[in-house]
Design a protein around this motif. Structure first.
Motif, PDB file in Angstrom:
ATOM      1  N   UNK A  77       0.803  -1.217   0.000  1.00  0.00           N
ATOM      2  CA  UNK A  77       0.000   0.000   0.000  1.00  0.00           C
ATOM      3  C   UNK A  77       0.842   1.274   0.000  1.00  0.00           C
ATOM      4  N   UNK A  78       2.138   1.111   0.152  1.00  0.00           N
ATOM      5  CA  UNK A  78       3.021   2.274   0.153  1.00  0.00           C
ATOM      6  C   UNK A  78       3.119   2.883  -1.242  1.00  0.00           C
ATOM      7  N   UNK A 132      -5.592   3.763   5.669  1.00  0.00           N
ATOM      8  CA  UNK A 132      -6.651   4.727   5.917  1.00  0.00           C
ATOM      9  C   UNK A 132      -6.102   5.847   6.788  1.00  0.00           C
ATOM     10  N   UNK A 133      -6.940   6.857   7.022  1.00  0.00           N
ATOM     11  CA  UNK A 133      -6.515   7.954   7.889  1.00  0.00           C
ATOM     12  C   UNK A 133      -5.421   8.785   7.248  1.00  0.00           C
ATOM     13  N   UNK A 134      -4.531   9.332   8.085  1.00  0.00           N
ATOM     14  CA  UNK A 134      -3.494  10.246   7.607  1.00  0.00           C
ATOM     15  C   UNK A 134      -2.568   9.561   6.621  1.00  0.00           C
ATOM     16  N   UNK A 135      -2.271   8.276   6.826  1.00  0.00           N
ATOM     17  CA  UNK A 135      -1.373   7.560   5.937  1.00  0.00           C
ATOM     18  C   UNK A 135      -1.914   7.499   4.521  1.00  0.00           C
ATOM     19  N   UNK A 136      -3.182   7.216   4.391  1.00  0.00           N
ATOM     20  CA  UNK A 136      -3.784   7.139   3.062  1.00  0.00           C
ATOM     21  C   UNK A 136      -3.801   8.515   2.411  1.00  0.00           C
ATOM     22  N   UNK A 137      -4.125   9.537   3.171  1.00  0.00           N
ATOM     23  CA  UNK A 137      -4.125  10.891   2.628  1.00  0.00           C
ATOM     24  C   UNK A 137      -2.733  11.292   2.153  1.00  0.00           C
ATOM     25  N   UNK A 138      -1.725  10.946   2.946  1.00  0.00           N
ATOM     26  CA  UNK A 138      -0.351  11.279   2.571  1.00  0.00           C
ATOM     27  C   UNK A 138       0.048  10.543   1.293  1.00  0.00           C
ATOM     28  N   UNK A 143       1.332  10.925  -4.600  1.00  0.00           N
ATOM     29  CA  UNK A 143       1.108  10.499  -5.981  1.00  0.00           C
ATOM     30  C   UNK A 143       0.600  11.660  -6.818  1.00  0.00           C
ATOM     31  N   UNK A 144      -0.314  12.441  -6.264  1.00  0.00           N
ATOM     32  CA  UNK A 144      -0.823  13.599  -7.006  1.00  0.00           C
ATOM     33  C   UNK A 144       0.291  14.601  -7.286  1.00  0.00           C
TER      34      UNK A 144
END
Length: 204
Positions: A77-78, A132-138, A143-144
């Motif tokens: 997921x990284x 999920x949470x902050x990790x997913x947002x980061x 990537x963006x």
């Protein structure tokens, strides 16, 4: 005179040792495709054979199988690998070619995520931070940002800011609809629709 020569031979034959962190990374990279194929039922013995090591070596760097599976999910997921691939794309190429390469890299990343999360997600417990949470947002933010860099050379030709275009493009890849009677779009076809719309060139 023979002793030094024997020592030199021994030195040449001895392979350089891995650090615990290098060995850990090697085991994770070997285990991920096996987990995608066999799910959580994959044995540490199978992973060890694929890695060319003894099974006991796994437990020198992981406390147990659950810790290994957790580490594999976090790695899958990284965004690190996907961001490296995006950064390696030649920005001197035409924009459609750049985005097609980006789409291919990100589709592979999303496929890897889906395979591992699908096989391990049902196990419950605490998810890695990138789920999920902050990790997913980061992860999404990184990537963006890499996509923005690919878009910036053509910023003047874009109808919206690169940041918004990057978000739209990533969202399209993440939620690409599939139909039973039509094959999936290739990266090139997907980029063509994204950049030029759904209407054919002959439409009025």
């Amino acid at each position: 005179m023979t002793a030094p020569e024997e020592n030199q031979t021994t030195t040449r034959r001895r392979a350089p040792g891995m650090t615990p962190e290098q060995r850990r990374k090697m085991i994770i990279q070997t285990a991920i495709p096996l987990i995608a194929e066999y799910g959580a039922a994959v044995t540490t013995a199978k992973i060890a054979r694929a890695a060319g090591i003894g099974e006991g070596t796994i437990f020198r760097v992981f406390a147990d199988k659950d810790e290994l599976l957790h580490a594999c999910m976090a790695e899958a997921l990284s965004p690190e690998h996907a961001v490296r691939e995006l950064d390696a794309i030649d920005v001197s190429q035409p924009l459609p070619d750049r985005l097609a390469e980006a789409a291919e890299a990100l589709q592979a990343h999303l496929s890897r995520m889906g395979a591992i999360a699908g096989t391990l997600g049902h196990r419950g417990g605490k998810h890695p931070g990138t789920v999920r949470g902050a990790g997913r947002n980061e992860s999404t933010t990184r990537i963006r940002a890499a996509l923005v860099e690919l878009l910036e050379p053509d910023q003047a030709a874009l109808r919206r800011p690169p940041e918004q275009i990057a978000a739209l493009f990533f969202g399209l890849l993440f939620t690409q609809p599939r139909t039973e009677d039509e094959p999936d779009l290739t990266p090139q076809e997907l980029v063509d629709v994204f950049l030029n719309g759904a209407l054919s060139g002959g439409a009025e």
